[in-house]
Scaffold this active site. Structure first.
Site, short mmCIF file in Angstrom:
data_model
loop_
_atom_site.label_atom_id
_atom_site.label_comp_id
_atom_site.label_asym_id
_atom_site.label_seq_id
_atom_site.Cartn_x
_atom_site.Cartn_y
_atom_site.Cartn_z
N ARG A 274 0.86 -1.18 0.00
CA ARG A 274 0.00 0.00 0.00
C ARG A 274 0.90 1.23 0.00
O ARG A 274 1.58 1.50 0.99
CB ARG A 274 -0.85 -0.06 1.27
CG ARG A 274 -1.94 0.97 1.37
CD ARG A 274 -2.47 1.02 2.80
NE ARG A 274 -1.58 1.79 3.64
CZ ARG A 274 -1.30 1.52 4.90
NH1 ARG A 274 -1.81 0.48 5.50
NH2 ARG A 274 -0.48 2.29 5.58
N HIS A 278 -2.96 4.44 5.14
CA HIS A 278 -4.06 3.48 5.26
C HIS A 278 -5.36 4.09 4.76
O HIS A 278 -6.07 3.53 3.94
CB HIS A 278 -4.21 3.04 6.72
CG HIS A 278 -5.48 2.32 6.99
ND1 HIS A 278 -5.74 1.06 6.50
CD2 HIS A 278 -6.58 2.68 7.70
CE1 HIS A 278 -6.96 0.68 6.89
NE2 HIS A 278 -7.49 1.65 7.62
N TYR A 287 5.06 4.62 11.24
CA TYR A 287 5.32 3.17 11.34
C TYR A 287 6.06 2.57 10.15
O TYR A 287 6.31 1.38 10.12
CB TYR A 287 4.01 2.41 11.58
CG TYR A 287 2.91 2.65 10.56
CD1 TYR A 287 2.89 1.96 9.36
CD2 TYR A 287 1.88 3.56 10.81
CE1 TYR A 287 1.89 2.17 8.43
CE2 TYR A 287 0.88 3.79 9.89
CZ TYR A 287 0.88 3.09 8.70
OH TYR A 287 -0.11 3.31 7.78
C1 LIG Z 1 -13.87 -5.71 12.84
C2 LIG Z 1 -13.01 -4.50 12.64
N1 LIG Z 1 -12.05 -4.20 13.52
C3 LIG Z 1 -11.29 -3.09 13.35
C4 LIG Z 1 -11.51 -2.24 12.29
C5 LIG Z 1 -10.67 -0.98 12.11
N2 LIG Z 1 -9.79 -1.16 10.94
C6 LIG Z 1 -10.11 -0.64 9.74
S1 LIG Z 1 -9.05 -1.06 8.54
C7 LIG Z 1 -8.11 -1.97 9.60
C8 LIG Z 1 -6.90 -2.71 9.07
C9 LIG Z 1 -7.27 -3.75 8.06
O1 LIG Z 1 -6.13 -4.31 7.50
P1 LIG Z 1 -6.15 -5.32 6.29
O2 LIG Z 1 -7.18 -6.38 6.53
O3 LIG Z 1 -4.76 -5.78 6.07
O4 LIG Z 1 -6.67 -4.48 5.05
P2 LIG Z 1 -6.05 -3.16 4.41
O5 LIG Z 1 -6.64 -1.99 5.13
O6 LIG Z 1 -4.57 -3.22 4.53
O7 LIG Z 1 -6.50 -3.16 2.99
C10 LIG Z 1 -8.61 -1.88 10.90
C11 LIG Z 1 -8.00 -2.49 12.09
C12 LIG Z 1 -12.54 -2.60 11.40
N3 LIG Z 1 -12.84 -1.83 10.34
N4 LIG Z 1 -13.27 -3.72 11.58
#
Ligand SMILES: Cc1ncc(C[n+]2csc(CCOP(=O)(O)OP(=O)(O)O)c2C)c(N)n1
Lengths: 380, 332
Positions: A274, A278, A287
């Site tokens: 990415r 985020h 980070y």
């Molecule tokens: C159940 C849940 N817990 C926490 C969050 C907060 N949150 C949003 S995105 C994220 C990280 C997700 O990472 P990943 O699955 O690797 O997907 P990426 O964002 O890197 O595409 C978090 C912790 C959420 N949206 N849903």
């Protein structure tokens, strides 16, 4: 270049009888190296005509442009937040391109590129982030589910949808998109397990973009790779270079074809990065390092595919300019359709919750009506 | 014919599956075993393994895949094995099942029925006696139902399966073996229709017995009817209203009853604090204030975690606790 030039020979489907055969090699499948030179090593089908190559390129360029415009719109206060796909264009476009028209995809919130390939108007995605409405496209029309924000939850909807297709005997494959972080969620596990047990035609495409917000992959799992998790469910795991659109397409295509032929689900790990924060609300300098970013910059999915296409004579300057112009027009259209877009009629808030709403809604609708009337009166 | 609630539910599922090929039943042990309470008995034998099947042991998986199957076009009726094991599915129920239609502006409907055997009184081990209905009544987008009699169990489940909205169907497990003289199938009544199970004989006549309405649903309907019978000895004339559906709520029948009796006592097994009775008390107060002779009183379990089986009789509302509340109501 002839249309057959990049079709490797001797593809044999994985069988799930020998667990060792389900294991992915540690090295991701790569067809294009960082400089865009084609390897012929993978044994994965690549049935692309020149026109397909141009389409893959086009979708990646359009995704990147729509993404950039979305970030702009967020900075201008037009979107509440936005989750960028910068750097993940190949993973999304390559995988979505491997689906047929009748197939379905269930996305997370980062899937602008996959959405474009499915024909979802990008405005609809932005209206979700703007808060015009919660979801703004008809999932049935594009066979693309609503953006799912609770992590990993949509994987179960994909598995269930695929179970339905299987019971119905339909020729239909379901792609479930989620991230590396999502693989730690119980729902992702349950989805992989259900899909495997019911031999559902579901392909789980994990975009391993190295981070879940700030948490790196090393703190997410101790598995050798995400693809290795597949063997525990009794399905093949594949790893591809997610910044190589041809590898992503070919590996996904293999998984989709298998599922379509009734051989059950698979997990595809697209190794990518990415490049942006985020979301627009994030500060990635806390980070990750500039060096790391620079390292991945060298593997930019579009630049490398472009040099391959140019070298092979598939993409000429005129076509490139045409695509750039289309991307500009798309960006312009997005701005037109999103900037200061009116929200819907507040009365619609009650419309879609239930098919047959409870009696209490009449009273609350009347209250809202009175409040709206007094507001209009106040404005006058 | 004398029919148990368990048999009525089983027949309702059978008839619904017979009527509509899209109805599929799945969950833990619902296939060959027929469910731990046998509510899905013989459905797999009759309709085959793609219409009634066992899933892996995963409640979120059950509800989440039911949502996907509903999007595909099926009508899933899924079973949570026990009330206390609904919680792993909470997110799918609240964030997705309840909201899918609204999020998609009506484009996606997820008409899933989630059956939950609930409530105490059977001497069960921990996590097998809970009454979590308030969580779901509080969640917009869900309908919440609980039958109190075998006849209602049949008709409400048939109605739940034909609903286009998702339904959380609470089965009072301690009443599974209660019987009623009925002929199935029973004509269905729409959701949102409460029923006066026992009418006060002479409400509004100051010369006759004092009156009050007991409001109940699910397992407490029987308890309230017993309380009303016992109250005759005290010279009290009690009406019993069975709500049947918590969402939607039949406010008209409730208000009508209170207007006649002047007093209301709400009874449920769940703890009283922020329980469904609070909603009912507020509704009655808002809608029938000038007819009330006393505040609406609530009777329920204590505000504690469900107790060990040997102590549940001290926790659960019974005839005495109900009549004690009625007496307090008359004292105002
Ligand atoms: C159940 C849940 N817990 C926490 C969050 C907060 N949150 C949003 S995105 C994220 C990280 C997700 O990472 P990943 O699955 O690797 O997907 P990426 O964002 O890197 O595409 C978090 C912790 C959420 N949206 N849903």
């Amino acid at each position: 270049m002839s249309d057959d030039a990049v079709r490797p020979q001797g593809v044999s489907p994985n069988t799930s009888d020998d667990p060792a055969e389900l294991l992915p090699p540690l090295e991701p499948v790569q067809l294009l190296d960082d400089d865009g030179a084609l390897h012929d090593v993978s044994g994965f089908p690549l049935d692309l005509k020149d026109a397909d190559h141009r389409e893959l390129y086009r979708y990646m360029v359009l995704s990147r442009r729509a993404d950039k415009q979305s970030i702009n719109l967020q900075r201008q206060g037009q979107l509440g937040v936005y989750a960028s796909l910068l750097g993940q264009e190949a993973a999304q476009v390559g995988s979505a391109y491997a689906l047929d028209a009748q197939d379905w995809a269930f996305p997370s919130y980062r899937e602008m590129g996959a959405a474009l390939v499915r024909g979802v108007p990008p405005e609809a995605i932005l209206h979700t982030f703007r808060g015009t409405w919660l979801g703004d496209h008809d999932p049935h029309e594009h066979r693309f589910g609503l953006l799912s924000i609770p992590i990993g939850t949509q994987a179960l909807h994909a598995a269930g949808f695929a179970m339905g297709a299987k019971f119905d005997g339909a020729d239909l494959v379901v792609a479930s998109y989620f991230g590396d972080g999502a693989t730690s969620e119980g729902d992702a596990h349950e989805a992989l397990n259900f899909a495997a047990v019911f031999e559902a035609p579901c392909v789980f495409l994990v975009q391993n973009n190295q981070y879940a917000i700030s948490v790196p992959l090393s703190q997410q799992t101790k598995a050798p790779t995400i693809a290795h998790k597949a063997v525990g469910y009794g399905m093949p795991g594949y790893r591809c270079d997610g910044n190589d659109v041809l590898a992503t397409y070919a590996v996904m295509r293999r998984a989709v074809d298998r599922a379509r032929q009734g051989e059950g689900p698979a997990l595809v790990e697209a190794v990518t990065y990415r490049m942006e924060a985020h979301t627009t609300a994030d500060d990635p300098t806390r980070y990750r390092s500039d060096d790391e970013l620079a390292e991945w910059q060298r593997r930019d999915p579009i630049a490398r595919y472009q040099s391959f296409l140019e070298r092979e004579g598939i993409l000429d300057a005129a076509t490139r300019e045409e695509i750039d112009a289309e991307a500009d027009a798309l960006a312009h259209r997005l701005r037109e359709n999103v900037y200061d877009a009116p929200h819907g009629d507040p009365r619609e808030l009650f419309e879609h919750v239930y098919v047959h709403p409870p009696g209490t809604y009449a009273e609350q609708r009347a209250l809202l009506d009175r409040e709206l009337t007094s507001r209009e009166g106040g404005d006058a | 014919m004398s029919v148990t609630m368990a048999a009525a539910l089983n027949t309702a599922l059978h008839d619904a599956m017979e009527m509509d090929d899209g109805v599929v039943v799945f969950g833990e042990d619902v296939g060959v075993l027929g469910g731990v309470f046998r509510i899905t008995d013989k459905l797999q034998e009759r309709f085959g393994g793609t219409r009634c099947f066992d899933t892996p042991l995963a409640e979120s998986g059950i509800v989440g895949t039911a949502i996907g199957m509903a999007m595909y076009g099926y009508k899933p009726v899924v079973e949570m094995q026990f009330d206390g094991f609904t919680y792993p599915a909470f997110e799918q129920l609240v964030s997705h099942l309840a909201k899918m239609r609204n999020r998609s502006r009506g484009a996606l409907t997820t008409p899933v029925v989630v059956r939950i055997p609930y409530g105490g009184g059977i001497g069960a081990v921990e996590h097998h006696s809970e009454s979590p209905e308030a969580y779901f009544a509080h969640t917009a987008g869900l309908k919440v139902v609980s039958p109190g009699t075998p006849g209602d169990a049949y008709s409400l489940l048939r109605e739940a399966v034909s609903q286009p909205d998702p339904v959380i169907f609470f089965e009072p497990k301690r009443r599974y073996w209660s019987k009623e003289e009925i002929e199935l199938p029973i004509e269905r009544e729409p959701f949102g229709t409460a029923v006066v199970r026992r009418a006060a004989t002479s409400p509004g006549d100051p010369a006759s017995a004092p009156t009050a309405t007991l409001f109940a649903y699910g397992p407490m309907v029987r308890t309230c009817l017993d309380a009303a019978t016992a109250a005759e000895d005290e010279g009290w004339d009690l009406e019993v209203v069975d709500l049947r559906t918590l969402v939607p709520l039949d406010v008209a029948t409730i208000v009508d009853s209170v207007q006649r009796t002047g007093r209301a006592v709400v009874v449920h097994e769940a703890q009283v604090f922020a329980g469904y009775g609070a909603e009912l008390a507020a509704r009655v107060t808002e809608s029938a204030f000038y007819h009330l002779e006393a505040p609406v009183l609530r009777v329920g379990g204590f505000d504690i975690p469900y107790p060990p089986a040997k102590l549940e009789e001290y926790f659960l509302p019974d005839v005495d606790r109900v009549l004690d509340a009625v007496e307090r109501s008359f004292a105002f």
